[in-house]
Write a protein that holds these residues in place. Structure first.
Motif, mmCIF file in Angstrom:
data_model
loop_
_atom_site.group_PDB
_atom_site.id
_atom_site.type_symbol
_atom_site.label_atom_id
_atom_site.label_comp_id
_atom_site.label_asym_id
_atom_site.label_seq_id
_atom_site.Cartn_x
_atom_site.Cartn_y
_atom_site.Cartn_z
ATOM 1 N N ARG A 201 -3.585 -117.981 -63.650
ATOM 2 C CA ARG A 201 -3.053 -116.425 -64.172
ATOM 3 C C ARG A 201 -2.784 -116.382 -65.623
ATOM 4 O O ARG A 201 -3.396 -115.513 -66.262
ATOM 5 N N PRO A 202 -1.826 -117.237 -66.114
ATOM 6 C CA PRO A 202 -1.271 -117.023 -67.473
ATOM 7 C C PRO A 202 -2.665 -117.185 -68.573
ATOM 8 O O PRO A 202 -2.624 -116.608 -69.526
ATOM 9 N N PHE A 203 -3.647 -118.323 -68.411
ATOM 10 C CA PHE A 203 -4.680 -118.416 -69.021
ATOM 11 C C PHE A 203 -5.503 -117.236 -69.117
ATOM 12 O O PHE A 203 -6.154 -116.843 -69.994
ATOM 13 N N ARG A 204 -5.946 -116.969 -67.896
ATOM 14 C CA ARG A 204 -6.627 -115.536 -67.847
ATOM 15 C C ARG A 204 -6.218 -114.490 -68.481
ATOM 16 O O ARG A 204 -7.019 -113.747 -69.249
ATOM 17 N N LYS A 205 -4.727 -114.197 -68.558
ATOM 18 C CA LYS A 205 -4.432 -112.972 -68.943
ATOM 19 C C LYS A 205 -4.261 -113.414 -70.629
ATOM 20 O O LYS A 205 -4.504 -112.461 -71.299
ATOM 21 N N PHE A 206 -4.109 -114.366 -71.051
ATOM 22 C CA PHE A 206 -4.307 -114.675 -72.328
ATOM 23 C C PHE A 206 -5.788 -114.533 -73.154
ATOM 24 O O PHE A 206 -5.808 -113.970 -74.208
ATOM 25 N N MET A 207 -6.647 -114.977 -72.226
ATOM 26 C CA MET A 207 -7.963 -114.916 -72.717
ATOM 27 C C MET A 207 -8.179 -113.550 -72.785
ATOM 28 O O MET A 207 -8.945 -112.790 -73.849
ATOM 29 N N MET A 208 -8.092 -112.610 -71.845
ATOM 30 C CA MET A 208 -8.364 -111.238 -71.791
ATOM 31 C C MET A 208 -7.400 -110.537 -72.689
ATOM 32 O O MET A 208 -8.122 -109.309 -73.093
ATOM 33 N N ARG A 209 -6.507 -110.937 -73.123
ATOM 34 C CA ARG A 209 -5.598 -110.051 -73.992
ATOM 35 C C ARG A 209 -6.098 -110.276 -75.472
ATOM 36 O O ARG A 209 -6.092 -109.574 -76.422
ATOM 37 N N HIS A 210 -6.794 -111.427 -75.732
ATOM 38 C CA HIS A 210 -7.120 -111.923 -77.091
ATOM 39 C C HIS A 210 -8.520 -111.731 -77.475
ATOM 40 O O HIS A 210 -9.201 -111.791 -78.513
ATOM 41 N N ALA A 211 -9.474 -111.624 -76.228
ATOM 42 C CA ALA A 211 -10.874 -111.711 -76.427
ATOM 43 C C ALA A 211 -11.578 -110.800 -75.454
ATOM 44 O O ALA A 211 -11.071 -110.316 -74.425
ATOM 45 N N ALA A 212 -12.945 -110.278 -75.623
ATOM 46 C CA ALA A 212 -13.828 -109.722 -74.772
ATOM 47 C C ALA A 212 -14.717 -110.741 -74.259
ATOM 48 O O ALA A 212 -15.338 -111.556 -74.753
ATOM 49 N N ILE A 213 -14.974 -110.658 -72.962
ATOM 50 C CA ILE A 213 -16.090 -111.218 -72.156
ATOM 51 C C ILE A 213 -17.568 -110.769 -72.368
ATOM 52 O O ILE A 213 -17.739 -109.802 -72.152
ATOM 53 N N LYS A 214 -18.325 -111.508 -73.269
ATOM 54 C CA LYS A 214 -19.711 -110.782 -73.563
ATOM 55 C C LYS A 214 -20.609 -111.522 -72.651
ATOM 56 O O LYS A 214 -21.670 -110.911 -72.282
ATOM 57 N N HIS A 215 -20.753 -112.901 -72.142
ATOM 58 C CA HIS A 215 -21.782 -113.201 -71.535
ATOM 59 C C HIS A 215 -21.336 -114.407 -70.651
ATOM 60 O O HIS A 215 -20.487 -115.283 -71.021
ATOM 61 N N ILE A 216 -21.744 -114.595 -69.464
ATOM 62 C CA ILE A 216 -21.313 -115.688 -68.531
ATOM 63 C C ILE A 216 -22.754 -116.348 -67.822
ATOM 64 O O ILE A 216 -23.444 -115.479 -67.249
ATOM 65 N N HIS A 217 -22.876 -117.520 -67.856
ATOM 66 C CA HIS A 217 -24.105 -118.131 -67.430
ATOM 67 C C HIS A 217 -23.570 -118.961 -66.241
ATOM 68 O O HIS A 217 -22.594 -119.995 -66.432
ATOM 69 N N LEU A 218 -24.057 -118.611 -65.151
ATOM 70 C CA LEU A 218 -23.650 -119.596 -63.873
ATOM 71 C C LEU A 218 -24.758 -120.542 -63.468
ATOM 72 O O LEU A 218 -25.931 -120.138 -63.264
ATOM 73 N N PHE A 219 -24.286 -121.851 -63.258
ATOM 74 C CA PHE A 219 -25.289 -122.654 -62.528
ATOM 75 C C PHE A 219 -25.076 -122.382 -61.051
ATOM 76 O O PHE A 219 -24.084 -122.737 -60.513
ATOM 77 N N LYS A 220 -26.346 -122.162 -60.306
ATOM 78 C CA LYS A 220 -26.351 -121.900 -58.716
ATOM 79 C C LYS A 220 -25.915 -123.231 -58.370
ATOM 80 O O LYS A 220 -25.271 -123.330 -57.528
ATOM 81 N N SER A 221 -26.462 -124.443 -58.777
ATOM 82 C CA SER A 221 -26.020 -125.790 -58.121
ATOM 83 C C SER A 221 -24.890 -126.356 -58.775
ATOM 84 O O SER A 221 -24.719 -126.317 -59.900
ATOM 85 N N ARG A 222 -24.010 -126.775 -57.889
ATOM 86 C CA ARG A 222 -22.567 -127.024 -58.051
ATOM 87 C C ARG A 222 -22.788 -128.188 -58.815
ATOM 88 O O ARG A 222 -21.802 -128.662 -59.826
ATOM 89 N N ASN A 223 -23.609 -129.254 -58.855
ATOM 90 C CA ASN A 223 -23.564 -130.658 -59.624
ATOM 91 C C ASN A 223 -24.510 -130.837 -60.478
ATOM 92 O O ASN A 223 -24.954 -132.032 -60.797
ATOM 93 N N LYS A 224 -25.107 -129.698 -60.953
ATOM 94 C CA LYS A 224 -26.541 -130.139 -61.801
ATOM 95 C C LYS A 224 -26.161 -130.039 -63.345
ATOM 96 O O LYS A 224 -26.735 -130.691 -64.007
ATOM 97 N N ALA A 225 -25.110 -129.274 -63.952
ATOM 98 C CA ALA A 225 -24.759 -129.094 -65.185
ATOM 99 C C ALA A 225 -24.466 -130.453 -65.823
ATOM 100 O O ALA A 225 -24.783 -130.692 -67.152
ATOM 101 N N PHE A 226 -23.776 -131.571 -65.174
ATOM 102 C CA PHE A 226 -23.224 -132.782 -65.591
ATOM 103 C C PHE A 226 -23.803 -133.950 -64.490
ATOM 104 O O PHE A 226 -22.997 -134.623 -64.279
ATOM 105 N N LYS A 227 -25.035 -133.668 -64.185
ATOM 106 C CA LYS A 227 -25.425 -134.384 -63.105
ATOM 107 C C LYS A 227 -25.260 -136.052 -63.319
ATOM 108 O O LYS A 227 -25.118 -136.960 -62.413
ATOM 109 N N ASP A 228 -25.478 -136.196 -64.495
ATOM 110 C CA ASP A 228 -25.592 -137.897 -65.124
ATOM 111 C C ASP A 228 -24.235 -138.374 -64.803
ATOM 112 O O ASP A 228 -24.015 -139.436 -64.789
#
Length: 496
Positions: A201-228
């Motif tokens: 919670r403190p990090f979320r509030k820090f982030m949104m106090r200092h920046a705007a969220i412009k883009h989020i990319h989600l990987f549908k598979s939980r284990n594919k981004a760092f599969k190696d």
């Protein structure tokens, strides 16, 4: 060149021992993800780019950014790169990766083999002997993923600059945001765990106090981004703009790092962070349709409204080993684990499991036990293969006819009434509601890891008590339920 770096990445990753990876929270970025991240930066009017790569590894991310620049995709006259990498064994690989840009007009490189958290915190707190750090226009990050101990030097350094967080990845993001100039952009690949829960919670509030969220990319598979690296944590890529104006948010999704099924939509910010939400949970919708739970006036009650509590199972087995029994004894009561709950209910005791089936009832254990009765339980962890995040079961006291009390192990969440059992119909009604597809879909929009916390279940809204009892009466009368039957029952409530 990207293919050469990819070969180096795979070789280095294989040669680094698991212990060292764990110590540094170190996972390398694939070429395809690096290229995608570099392309997420929006072009702007700045002629000079001062790029930060904190935790640069072998330089995959910086290389992808610079490749986009030299190919004409970014309109900078010059790029000054600060690459931080504390692992000195990677310095030669990092220098080799970036050496091909040394002859590019306007390119300047500094490789810093120092602790980014210590250096950045010292500078931001105005340390007398702090290294001078410029205002960055861009930051590209694959930060380390590792818990920060509460009494560590990193935790103390971060607190000096007003950053309260529990993991290195969120610390790197917060510090990088602090070092960005206004309208500076940050693109990072990070675990999704910060999107909800008390600890972040403190990090979320820090982030949104200092920046705007412009883009989020989600990987549908939980284990594919760092599969190696066998990473099971669900990851997102996020683009933030320091002191930016918050507008609509781009949400893109893909199954894996091939991006073959890339899908892109825009959502109003109030679909991402609900205006009335004091916790500022970050939802990542994957459908343009608003979840039915958000629309239905019939689902507006807190657990307090319906006089129900939910708690994490209090029995932590390794702390009470001397009180555990492999099988029931005369002085023991049932100890329930997730493994005891099967498709059609509860199987206890189980002969063929490594876990104990019972816990002794005595003065030491009494405080952890619940009276035998009806409860609804939800597993705290789901495996990566499972389709559902929320799986609820009913505890039926008839399964334990001789038991005066029950123990719930720490991997279960327990719905109860002030540490007493629930009415039978209410227990079944809560379970039916939690097992609907609508609840599972809703839960996934803000929960990005395998864990289902009691805090998350408390935060949800529920039908009123009378409706839940009605659900339970219906479920009991029907007996065996299919998923369609469960979802159709909830649909009737939406249409009333």
């Amino acid at each position: 060149m990207a293919s050469e770096i990819e070969q180096i990445r795979l070789a280095v990753s294989r040669n680094i021992g698991a212990k060292k990876k764990s110590q540094l929270g170190q996972f390398f970025t694939s070429a395809s993800i690096s290229k995608f991240m570099a392309e997420m930066f929006a072009n702007n009017e700045k002629s000079i780019c001062h790029l930060l790569d904190a935790g640069a590894g072998i330089g995959s991310l910086s290389d992808a950014f610079l490749e986009r620049w030299v190919s004409g995709g970014l309109n900078f006259q010059c790029v000054k790169l600060d690459a931080y990498e504390i692992d000195t064994s990677l310095k030669s690989h990092l220098a080799q990766t970036l050496s091909r840009y040394n002859e590019c007009p306007g390119f300047d490189l500094i490789i810093r083999s120092t602790d980014f958290i210590q250096v950045a915190s010292d500078y931001l707190s105005g340390g007398l002997f702090a290294d001078k750090i410029p205002k960055y226009t861009h930051a590209i990050l694959n930060p380390p993923y590792k818990k920060i101990q509460s009494k560590s030097v990193h935790r103390a350094a971060l607190r000096e600059v007003g950053i309260e967080t529990v993991n290195l990845y969120s610390a790197f993001v917060a510090l990088s945001l602090s070092l960005l100039d206004d309208q500076g952009q940050l693109v990072g690949i990070i675990p999704r765990s910060f999107c909800n829960g008390l600890y972040y919670r403190p990090f979320r509030k820090f982030m949104m106090r200092h920046a705007a969220i412009k883009h989020i990319h989600l990987f549908k598979s939980r284990n594919k981004a760092f599969k190696d690296d066998d990473v099971l944590q669900e990851n997102i890529i996020i683009r933030l703009e320091r002191a930016g104006k918050q507008g609509t948010v781009i949400i893109s999704t893909s199954t894996d790092d091939s991006f073959k099924d890339l899908s892109i939509q825009e959502y109003p910010f109030e679909r991402i962070v609900f205006p009335e939400d004091k916790e500022q949970y970050i939802h990542v919708p994957t459908s343009s349709e608003i979840n039915a739970l958000d629309l239905s006036p019939s689902i507006s009650n807190t657990l307090s409204d319906i006089k129900i509590n939910v708690s994490t199972g209090p029995v932590v087995d390794f702390r009470v080993k001397e009180h555990l029994c492999k099988m029931p004894e005369s002085s023991s009561v049932p100890l329930l684990y997730p493994i005891h709950f099967i498709n059609n209910g509860c199987e206890w005791p189980k002969q063929d499991i490594k876990k104990p089936n019972a816990i002794k009832r005595n003065q030491d254990t009494e405080k952890w036990l619940y009276p035998n009765g009806f409860y609804c339980v939800v597993r705290r962890f789901s495996s990566k293969e499972e389709k559902r995040r929320v799986v609820a079961k009913v505890v039926d006291p008839s399964k334990f006819p001789d038991a005066s009390a029950l123990g719930f192990e720490n991997h279960l969440n327990v719905f109860h009434a002030g540490k007493k059992s629930l009415p039978k119909e209410l227990a079944f009604g809560i379970a039916l509601f939690l097992n609907t597809t609508a609840v599972d879909d809703y839960f996934r929009t803000f929960n990005g890891h395998t864990q289902v916390n009691a805090t998350d279940l408390k935060r949800m809204k529920y039908p009123d008590r009378a409706t839940l009892i009605n659900f339970g009466e219906w479920a009991i009368a029907k007996g065996e339920l299919t998923q369609k039957m469960i979802d159709d029952k909830l649909e009737i409530l939406f249409n009333e």
